[in-house]
Design a protein around this motif. Structure first.
Motif, PDB file in Angstrom:
ATOM      1  N   LYS A   1       0.931  -1.263   0.109  1.00  0.00           N
ATOM      2  CA  LYS A   1      -0.064   0.059  -0.070  1.00  0.00           C
ATOM      3  C   LYS A   1       0.864   1.238  -0.121  1.00  0.00           C
ATOM      4  CE  LYS A   1      -3.842  -2.155   2.563  1.00  0.00           C
ATOM      5  NZ  LYS A   1      -4.575  -2.157   3.778  1.00  0.00           N
ATOM      6  N   SER A   2       0.236   2.105  -0.636  1.00  0.00           N
ATOM      7  CA  SER A   2       1.074   3.596  -0.692  1.00  0.00           C
ATOM      8  C   SER A   2       1.148   4.316   0.711  1.00  0.00           C
ATOM      9  CB  SER A   2       0.675   4.632  -1.685  1.00  0.00           C
ATOM     10  OG  SER A   2      -0.745   4.874  -1.392  1.00  0.00           O
ATOM     11  N   PHE A   3       2.063   5.201   0.886  1.00  0.00           N
ATOM     12  CA  PHE A   3       2.038   5.780   2.100  1.00  0.00           C
ATOM     13  C   PHE A   3       0.644   6.486   2.424  1.00  0.00           C
ATOM     14  CE2 PHE A   3       2.403   9.845   4.616  1.00  0.00           C
ATOM     15  CZ  PHE A   3       3.559   9.464   5.474  1.00  0.00           C
ATOM     16  N   GLU A   4       0.172   7.100   1.352  1.00  0.00           N
ATOM     17  CA  GLU A   4      -1.008   7.709   1.405  1.00  0.00           C
ATOM     18  C   GLU A   4      -2.472   6.725   1.835  1.00  0.00           C
ATOM     19  OE1 GLU A   4       0.864   8.110  -1.254  1.00  0.00           O
ATOM     20  OE2 GLU A   4       1.449  10.172  -0.784  1.00  0.00           O
ATOM     21  N   GLU A   5      -2.334   5.683   1.346  1.00  0.00           N
ATOM     22  CA  GLU A   5      -3.347   4.569   1.546  1.00  0.00           C
ATOM     23  C   GLU A   5      -3.254   4.257   2.991  1.00  0.00           C
ATOM     24  OE1 GLU A   5      -4.063   2.175  -2.928  1.00  0.00           O
ATOM     25  OE2 GLU A   5      -2.261   1.639  -1.582  1.00  0.00           O
ATOM     26  N   ARG A   6      -1.948   3.928   3.396  1.00  0.00           N
ATOM     27  CA  ARG A   6      -1.766   3.605   4.956  1.00  0.00           C
ATOM     28  C   ARG A   6      -2.093   4.781   5.937  1.00  0.00           C
ATOM     29  NH1 ARG A   6       4.028   2.209   5.463  1.00  0.00           N
ATOM     30  NH2 ARG A   6       4.188   3.374   3.177  1.00  0.00           N
ATOM     31  N   LEU A   7      -1.992   5.809   5.386  1.00  0.00           N
ATOM     32  CA  LEU A   7      -2.236   7.099   6.059  1.00  0.00           C
ATOM     33  C   LEU A   7      -3.728   7.306   6.458  1.00  0.00           C
ATOM     34  CD1 LEU A   7      -1.590   9.433   7.956  1.00  0.00           C
ATOM     35  CD2 LEU A   7      -1.358  11.000   5.714  1.00  0.00           C
ATOM     36  N   LYS A   8      -4.450   7.059   5.404  1.00  0.00           N
ATOM     37  CA  LYS A   8      -5.901   7.127   5.338  1.00  0.00           C
ATOM     38  C   LYS A   8      -6.506   5.621   6.225  1.00  0.00           C
ATOM     39  CE  LYS A   8      -9.950   7.238   2.354  1.00  0.00           C
ATOM     40  NZ  LYS A   8     -10.522   7.479   1.087  1.00  0.00           N
ATOM     41  N   GLN A   9      -5.671   4.563   6.180  1.00  0.00           N
ATOM     42  CA  GLN A   9      -6.220   3.425   6.984  1.00  0.00           C
ATOM     43  C   GLN A   9      -6.140   4.066   8.438  1.00  0.00           C
ATOM     44  OE1 GLN A   9      -4.178  -0.041   5.987  1.00  0.00           O
ATOM     45  NE2 GLN A   9      -5.240  -1.304   7.660  1.00  0.00           N
ATOM     46  N   LEU A  10      -4.887   4.737   8.688  1.00  0.00           N
ATOM     47  CA  LEU A  10      -4.816   4.820  10.260  1.00  0.00           C
ATOM     48  C   LEU A  10      -5.860   5.900  10.565  1.00  0.00           C
ATOM     49  CD1 LEU A  10      -2.978   5.033  12.533  1.00  0.00           C
ATOM     50  CD2 LEU A  10      -1.588   6.786  11.568  1.00  0.00           C
ATOM     51  N   GLU A  11      -6.002   6.930   9.731  1.00  0.00           N
ATOM     52  CA  GLU A  11      -7.079   7.892  10.001  1.00  0.00           C
ATOM     53  C   GLU A  11      -8.624   7.251  10.454  1.00  0.00           C
ATOM     54  OE1 GLU A  11      -5.535  11.610   7.810  1.00  0.00           O
ATOM     55  OE2 GLU A  11      -6.970  10.359   6.861  1.00  0.00           O
ATOM     56  N   GLN A  12      -8.695   5.996   9.509  1.00  0.00           N
ATOM     57  CA  GLN A  12     -10.188   5.406   9.712  1.00  0.00           C
ATOM     58  C   GLN A  12      -9.943   4.391  10.948  1.00  0.00           C
ATOM     59  OE1 GLN A  12      -9.952   3.212   6.083  1.00  0.00           O
ATOM     60  NE2 GLN A  12     -11.070   4.719   4.750  1.00  0.00           N
ATOM     61  N   LEU A  13      -8.807   4.110  11.278  1.00  0.00           N
ATOM     62  CA  LEU A  13      -8.814   3.391  12.681  1.00  0.00           C
ATOM     63  C   LEU A  13      -9.130   4.334  13.792  1.00  0.00           C
ATOM     64  CD1 LEU A  13      -5.782   1.107  11.852  1.00  0.00           C
ATOM     65  CD2 LEU A  13      -7.971   0.511  12.139  1.00  0.00           C
ATOM     66  N   GLY A  14      -8.379   5.406  13.650  1.00  0.00           N
ATOM     67  CA  GLY A  14      -8.652   6.326  14.702  1.00  0.00           C
ATOM     68  C   GLY A  14     -10.174   6.916  14.947  1.00  0.00           C
ATOM     69  N   GLU A  15     -10.943   7.133  13.873  1.00  0.00           N
ATOM     70  CA  GLU A  15     -12.223   7.336  13.924  1.00  0.00           C
ATOM     71  C   GLU A  15     -12.882   6.273  14.473  1.00  0.00           C
ATOM     72  OE1 GLU A  15     -13.276   8.140   9.869  1.00  0.00           O
ATOM     73  OE2 GLU A  15     -12.149   9.964   9.708  1.00  0.00           O
ATOM     74  N   LYS A  16     -12.607   4.936  14.171  1.00  0.00           N
ATOM     75  CA  LYS A  16     -13.354   3.592  14.640  1.00  0.00           C
ATOM     76  C   LYS A  16     -12.813   3.695  16.147  1.00  0.00           C
ATOM     77  CE  LYS A  16     -13.283  -1.234  13.950  1.00  0.00           C
ATOM     78  NZ  LYS A  16     -12.707  -2.701  13.233  1.00  0.00           N
ATOM     79  N   ILE A  17     -11.802   4.036  16.509  1.00  0.00           N
ATOM     80  CA  ILE A  17     -11.556   3.871  18.112  1.00  0.00           C
ATOM     81  C   ILE A  17     -12.455   4.783  19.026  1.00  0.00           C
ATOM     82  CG2 ILE A  17      -9.711   4.320  19.690  1.00  0.00           C
ATOM     83  CD1 ILE A  17      -7.743   2.881  17.781  1.00  0.00           C
ATOM     84  N   ARG A  18     -12.689   5.984  18.199  1.00  0.00           N
ATOM     85  CA  ARG A  18     -13.380   7.106  18.865  1.00  0.00           C
ATOM     86  C   ARG A  18     -14.851   6.939  19.137  1.00  0.00           C
ATOM     87  NH1 ARG A  18     -10.460  10.219  15.297  1.00  0.00           N
ATOM     88  NH2 ARG A  18      -8.541  10.651  16.077  1.00  0.00           N
ATOM     89  N   LYS A  19     -15.299   5.946  18.307  1.00  0.00           N
ATOM     90  CA  LYS A  19     -16.755   5.627  18.289  1.00  0.00           C
ATOM     91  C   LYS A  19     -17.056   4.760  19.676  1.00  0.00           C
ATOM     92  CE  LYS A  19     -17.377   5.028  13.442  1.00  0.00           C
ATOM     93  NZ  LYS A  19     -17.843   4.073  12.400  1.00  0.00           N
ATOM     94  N   THR A  20     -18.130   5.298  20.420  1.00  0.00           N
ATOM     95  CA  THR A  20     -18.531   4.867  21.659  1.00  0.00           C
ATOM     96  C   THR A  20     -18.989   3.276  21.480  1.00  0.00           C
ATOM     97  OG1 THR A  20     -20.678   5.832  21.583  1.00  0.00           O
ATOM     98  CG2 THR A  20     -18.817   7.157  22.672  1.00  0.00           C
ATOM     99  N   ASP A  21     -19.631   2.840  20.253  1.00  0.00           N
ATOM    100  CA  ASP A  21     -20.332   1.607  20.134  1.00  0.00           C
ATOM    101  C   ASP A  21     -19.253   0.568  19.790  1.00  0.00           C
ATOM    102  OD1 ASP A  21     -19.922   2.816  17.908  1.00  0.00           O
ATOM    103  OD2 ASP A  21     -21.925   2.005  16.914  1.00  0.00           O
ATOM    104  N   VAL A  22     -18.239   0.869  19.862  1.00  0.00           N
ATOM    105  CA  VAL A  22     -17.357  -0.460  19.181  1.00  0.00           C
ATOM    106  C   VAL A  22     -16.723  -0.844  20.646  1.00  0.00           C
ATOM    107  CG1 VAL A  22     -14.980  -0.680  18.610  1.00  0.00           C
ATOM    108  CG2 VAL A  22     -16.355   1.132  17.299  1.00  0.00           C
ATOM    109  N   PRO A  23     -16.925  -2.505  20.467  1.00  0.00           N
ATOM    110  CA  PRO A  23     -16.624  -3.408  21.738  1.00  0.00           C
ATOM    111  C   PRO A  23     -15.026  -3.154  22.061  1.00  0.00           C
ATOM    112  CG  PRO A  23     -17.729  -4.546  20.191  1.00  0.00           C
ATOM    113  CD  PRO A  23     -17.290  -3.184  19.436  1.00  0.00           C
TER     114      PRO A  23
END
Length: 83
Positions: A7-29
Motif C-alpha cells: 500500500k502507498s504511504f497515502e493509503e496507509r495514512l488513510k487507513q490509520l485515520e479510519q482506525l482512529g475514527e473507529k476507536i473514537r466511536k462509543t459503540d465499538v466493543p
C-alpha cells in the motif's frame, strides 16, 4: 512509494485515520477497539520509518544533489510485518 504491505504511504495514512475514527466511536466493543489500536500503532510506526527515510533522502539531496538514491543504506532490521 509503497510499504511492505504494497500500500502507498497515502493509503496507509488513510487507513490509520479510519482506525482512529473507529476507536473514537462509543459503540465499538473493547476487544475490537484494542485490535484497531494495535493495528494503528503498527501503521504509525511504519509511516514514521518511511518519513525518516524520506527525510534522510531529502537531506542527502540538499547537501549533494548528484547523490544516487542508494547512497544511504536502509537497515530495516526492525521493520514489522503488517497484516
Amino acid at each position: 512509494m509503497a510499504g511492505k504491505t504494497g500500500k502507498s504511504f497515502e493509503e496507509r495514512l488513510k487507513q490509520l485515520e479510519q482506525l482512529g475514527e473507529k476507536i473514537r466511536k462509543t459503540d465499538v466493543p473493547l476487544d475490537e477497539a484494542l485490535k484497531a489500536f494495535e493495528e494503528g500503532i503498527k501503521l504509525a510506526r511504519s509511516l514514521e520509518k518511511e518519513l525518516a527515510r524520506i527525510e534522510s533522502r531529502i537531506e542527502i539531496l540538499m547537501n549533494n544533489p548528484e547523490a544516487p538514491a542508494e547512497e544511504k543504506p536502509e537497515l530495516g532490521l526492525f521493520d514489522e510485518e503488517l497484516s
